[in-house]
Design a protein around this motif. Structure first.
Motif, PDB file in Angstrom:
ATOM      1  N   MET A   1       0.823  -1.206   0.000  1.00 36.43           N
ATOM      2  CA  MET A   1       0.000   0.000   0.000  1.00 36.43           C
ATOM      3  C   MET A   1       0.856   1.254   0.000  1.00 36.43           C
ATOM      4  O   MET A   1       0.556   2.226  -0.674  1.00 36.43           O
ATOM      5  CB  MET A   1      -0.896   0.008   1.238  1.00 36.43           C
TER       6      MET A   1
ATOM      7  N   PHE B   1      -2.678   5.951  -1.900  1.00 40.36           N
ATOM      8  CA  PHE B   1      -3.656   5.299  -1.030  1.00 40.36           C
ATOM      9  C   PHE B   1      -4.414   6.273  -0.156  1.00 40.36           C
ATOM     10  O   PHE B   1      -5.562   6.029   0.187  1.00 40.36           O
ATOM     11  CB  PHE B   1      -2.978   4.214  -0.184  1.00 40.36           C
TER      12      PHE B   1
ATOM     13  N   PHE C   1      -8.788   2.977   2.265  1.00 38.55           N
ATOM     14  CA  PHE C   1      -7.396   2.534   2.199  1.00 38.55           C
ATOM     15  C   PHE C   1      -6.587   3.133   3.347  1.00 38.55           C
ATOM     16  O   PHE C   1      -5.745   2.449   3.950  1.00 38.55           O
ATOM     17  CB  PHE C   1      -6.775   2.914   0.853  1.00 38.55           C
TER      18      PHE C   1
ATOM     19  N   THR D   1     -11.941  -2.178   2.157  1.00 37.51           N
ATOM     20  CA  THR D   1     -10.970  -2.155   1.075  1.00 37.51           C
ATOM     21  C   THR D   1     -11.421  -3.031  -0.088  1.00 37.51           C
ATOM     22  O   THR D   1     -11.350  -2.618  -1.251  1.00 37.51           O
ATOM     23  CB  THR D   1      -9.613  -2.664   1.579  1.00 37.51           C
TER      24      THR D   1
ATOM     25  N   THR E   1     -12.252  -1.594  -3.734  1.00 36.75           N
ATOM     26  CA  THR E   1     -11.429  -2.076  -4.842  1.00 36.75           C
ATOM     27  C   THR E   1     -12.298  -2.665  -5.946  1.00 36.75           C
ATOM     28  O   THR E   1     -12.080  -2.385  -7.132  1.00 36.75           O
ATOM     29  CB  THR E   1     -10.449  -3.149  -4.337  1.00 36.75           C
TER      30      THR E   1
ATOM     31  N   TYR F   1      -4.144  -3.050  -5.551  1.00 38.49           N
ATOM     32  CA  TYR F   1      -5.173  -2.926  -4.516  1.00 38.49           C
ATOM     33  C   TYR F   1      -5.828  -4.273  -4.250  1.00 38.49           C
ATOM     34  O   TYR F   1      -6.086  -4.632  -3.092  1.00 38.49           O
ATOM     35  CB  TYR F   1      -6.251  -1.918  -4.931  1.00 38.49           C
TER      36      TYR F   1
END
Lengths: 152, 152
Positions: free
Chosen positions: A31, A37, A43, A101, A105, A124
Motif C-alpha cells: 500500500m 492510497f 485505504f 478495502t 477495490t 489494490y
C-alpha cells in the motif's frame, strides 16, 4: 500430556502470529509504496489498522517464540486478559478495514477501468487479499484464545 | 437472586433482539424500495445478510418474549450452542456487510455527486447507519452470550 498440549498450543499460536506479521507487513509495503492510497478513506483506514496489527502481532510472536524455544514461564491472568481483549478488538477492526478495502477495490475495478492503470487496481486487489489472509489468521487466534478463557 | 439476575438478563436480551429486528427491517425497506441496489456488490451482500439477520433475530425475540412474559423453561445446552454460534457468525457477516456498504457509500458521495441524485445517496447513508446500529446491537448480544458460555 497437559504440558505437551500446552506446548503444541503455544507453537500453533506462534505460527499464527508469524503469519499475521508477514501478511500485514507485506500489505503495508504494497500500500505504502503506492503513493495514492491516502486519497481513499478506506485505504487510509486499512493502513492505520494494519499499522496497529503489525507491531501487536510481532511482539506477541516474539513472546511466543520465547515461550517455545527458551522456557515456559507461568502465564499471568492480567496479561492474558489484555492479550485476549486486544485480539478481539484488532480482529474486529481489521475485518472492518478488509471489507471496506475489498468493496472499494471491486467498485474501482468495475467502474473506472478507464481512469486507472490496471497495475494499480491489481495492486489494490492483492492488498485486499492479503488483508483477508491476515484477518483469517487473527480470527484463528481469537478461537485459540477461547481455550485460554477458563484459566482466567 | 439468581432468578432475578436471569430474568433481568433475559429481558435485556429481548430488548436487544427487538432492536436488531427493527433496525434490520427498516434497512431492508430502505434498500429494497430503491430499485438500484443490486447493481453494487456490497449493497446486494448487505441485503442478503440482513435477510438472514431479520428472521433470526425476530424468532429469537419471540422465544425471549415467551421466556419473559409466560414462563422460564430450563434452557437446553444444545439449543444454546446453536444460538451462540449463529450469533457469532451473523455478527461477523453483518460487520463485513456494514463496512462494505459504508465505504462504498462514502466513495459514491465523494466521487460522483454529479451522476447521482442526492436523495439516493442520503438513503444509502441512512441504510449504512442503520446497519451499524443493527451490528452494534448484535455485538452486544454476543457479549451477553459470553455469560451463557459457562453453563454449557
Amino acid at each position: 500430556m497437559q504440558a505437551v498440549l500446552r506446548a503444541l498450543g503455544t507453537s500453533a499460536r506462534f505460527t499464527l502470529r508469524l503469519g499475521q506479521t508477514v501478511f500485514s507487513t507485506a500489505l503495508l509495503l504494497f500500500m505504502c509504496l503506492d503513493v495514492e492510497f491516502y486519497s481513499y478513506t478506506s485505504f487510509s483506514y486499512l493502513v492505520t489498522v494494519m499499522g496497529l496489527v503489525t507491531p501487536w502481532s510481532m511482539s506477541l510472536a516474539l513472546v511466543d517464540a520465547y515461550f517455545v524455544f527458551v522456557k515456559g514461564l507461568p502465564r499471568q491472568p492480567r496479561v492474558l486478559l489484555v492479550v485476549i481483549v486486544g485480539d478481539w478488538a484488532l480482529s474486529f477492526l481489521s475485518l472492518a478495514a478488509t471489507c471496506s478495502t475489498a468493496s472499494v477495490t471491486s467498485l474501482l475495478v468495475n467502474v473506472s477501468s478507464t481512469y486507472y492503470p490496471s497495475n494499480i487496481c491489481s495492486r489494490y486487489q492483492l492488498s485486499a487479499a492479503m488483508a483477508f489472509m491476515s484477518w483469517f489468521l487473527s480470527f484463528d487466534s481469537i478461537l485459540f484464545n477461547l481455550w485460554l478463557l477458563p484459566s482466567l
